[in-house]
Design an enzyme around this catalytic site. Structure first.
Site, mmCIF file in Angstrom:
data_model
loop_
_atom_site.group_PDB
_atom_site.id
_atom_site.type_symbol
_atom_site.label_atom_id
_atom_site.label_comp_id
_atom_site.label_asym_id
_atom_site.label_seq_id
_atom_site.Cartn_x
_atom_site.Cartn_y
_atom_site.Cartn_z
ATOM 1 N N GLU A 94 0.844 -1.210 0.082
ATOM 2 C CA GLU A 94 -0.235 -0.040 0.029
ATOM 3 C C GLU A 94 0.986 1.359 0.101
ATOM 4 O O GLU A 94 0.387 2.278 -0.165
ATOM 5 C CB GLU A 94 -0.962 0.104 1.165
ATOM 6 C CG GLU A 94 -1.999 -0.876 1.078
ATOM 7 C CD GLU A 94 -2.943 -1.150 2.280
ATOM 8 O OE1 GLU A 94 -2.668 -0.609 3.245
ATOM 9 O OE2 GLU A 94 -3.932 -1.686 2.237
ATOM 10 N N GLU A 125 7.201 -21.555 7.977
ATOM 11 C CA GLU A 125 7.402 -20.536 9.173
ATOM 12 C C GLU A 125 8.618 -21.290 9.988
ATOM 13 O O GLU A 125 9.168 -20.617 10.656
ATOM 14 C CB GLU A 125 6.021 -20.262 9.658
ATOM 15 C CG GLU A 125 5.669 -21.532 10.532
ATOM 16 C CD GLU A 125 4.490 -21.335 11.174
ATOM 17 O OE1 GLU A 125 4.498 -21.431 12.465
ATOM 18 O OE2 GLU A 125 3.184 -20.841 10.792
#
Length: 311
Positions: A94, A125
């Site tokens: 963004e 992960e």
């Protein structure tokens, strides 16, 4: 850190985390009317801003450190897995349309790569080595900042990213939702927003995810304010890449200058649609080329350029 190869040890580790705690008073939540569940969930969510507020001094210190490095050309890199990784990628993605940053200036890394944005990548992960490889691909410098994000504060990918970045001389921040986390301990700036047990046990995309989003909003937005990406509370570095943003650009110039539409259109045309340049041109009477030079000399800070032009 406990090895994930020992399921019993890992289970004990998770049971000790506040974010993983079971709440017996909610054991019959699935029997409640939908409106009652919604009220419960909304009530839980209202506690998150207060938890973030408790960490504002640490957040502000981290932002000042980030901004100082980015002012010298450094990058902001988020690294996480699952929800935490997705939130980092979201915040990074963004920044270009909001603040006209280069896409390489704020980067989001998620364990398992792009596929992990929409699909779980098993085992990603748990790999510190994967985090190191992802960061090595970026060729980190001491001017860069790496933010490890993990609700539990124990995710190997996030911890590995912070450890490797710190070894490379980069600034490091550890954002977690449990106290005394390994992630915060590994980073120069530890930010632990403790939101408590979740409404649904184990679903840390809820309060923990909301807390992480709020903190990332602050990290990127206030850093961009410090870098001169706003004029007051106006988003003057907006990139007018669609009709809505073009309309927003004109509105921002109008709010900053009070100029009539015709003058705004002329200024934007002369400055190739650059909002900050158009505002400077209107308020000082300089031409587009001079506005560009003044802003370059002021490091992109509109207030400093206005002062230099006598505006």
């Amino acid at each position: 850190m406990t090895s994930t190869s020992d399921p019993r040890a890992l289970r004990a580790e998770l049971e000790a985390l506040t974010t993983e705690a079971f709440r017996p008073e909610l054991a019959d939540i699935d029997r409640l009317p939908t409106l009652d569940i919604a009220r419960l969930m909304n009530g839980e969510d209202t506690t998150v801003p207060a938890a973030v507020a408790e960490r504002l001094p640490e957040i502000a210190a981290a932002i000042d450190a980030v901004a100082a490095r980015m002012a010298q050309g450094g990058r902001l890199v988020y690294a996480g897995a699952g929800t935490a990784g997705r939130l980092g990628v979201l915040d990074a993605s963004e920044c270009p349309p909001t603040f006209n940053t280069d896409p390489a200036q704020v980067v989001g890394l998620i364990a398992g790569g792009r596929e992990a944005m929409v699909t779980s990548v098993e085992g990603a992960e748990d790999s510190k080595e994967l985090a190191r490889a992802d960061l090595d691909a970026l060729k980190l410098t001491p001017l860069d900042t790496v933010v490890g994000i993990s609700a539990s504060g124990r995710t190997p990918y996030a911890i590995g990213a912070v450890e490797h970045a710190r070894a490379q001389g980069a600034l490091t921040i550890g954002l977690a939702c449990n106290a005394h986390s390994a992630l915060a301990a590994a980073a120069e700036h530890g930010i632990e927003v403790v939101v408590g047990p979740e409404l649904v046990t184990g679903s840390t995309r809820l309060k923990a995810g909301t807390a992480q989003k709020l903190v990332l909003n602050m990290l990127s937005t206030i850093t961009m304010i410090r870098l001169g990406k706003t004029y007051g509370n106006l988003m003057v570095d907006v990139r007018a890449s669609n009709d809505k943003l073009r309309a927003r650009s004109r509105r921002i110039v109008a709010l900053a200058t009070g100029a009539p539409d015709e003058e705004i259109e002329r200024a934007l045309a002369e400055t190739d649609g650059e909002v900050k340049h158009a505002i400077l041109a209107i308020l000082t009477g300089v031409d587009g080329r001079t506005a560009a030079r003044l802003l370059e000399e002021s490091g992109g800070h509109l207030r400093a350029a206005l002062a230099a032009a006598g505006g």
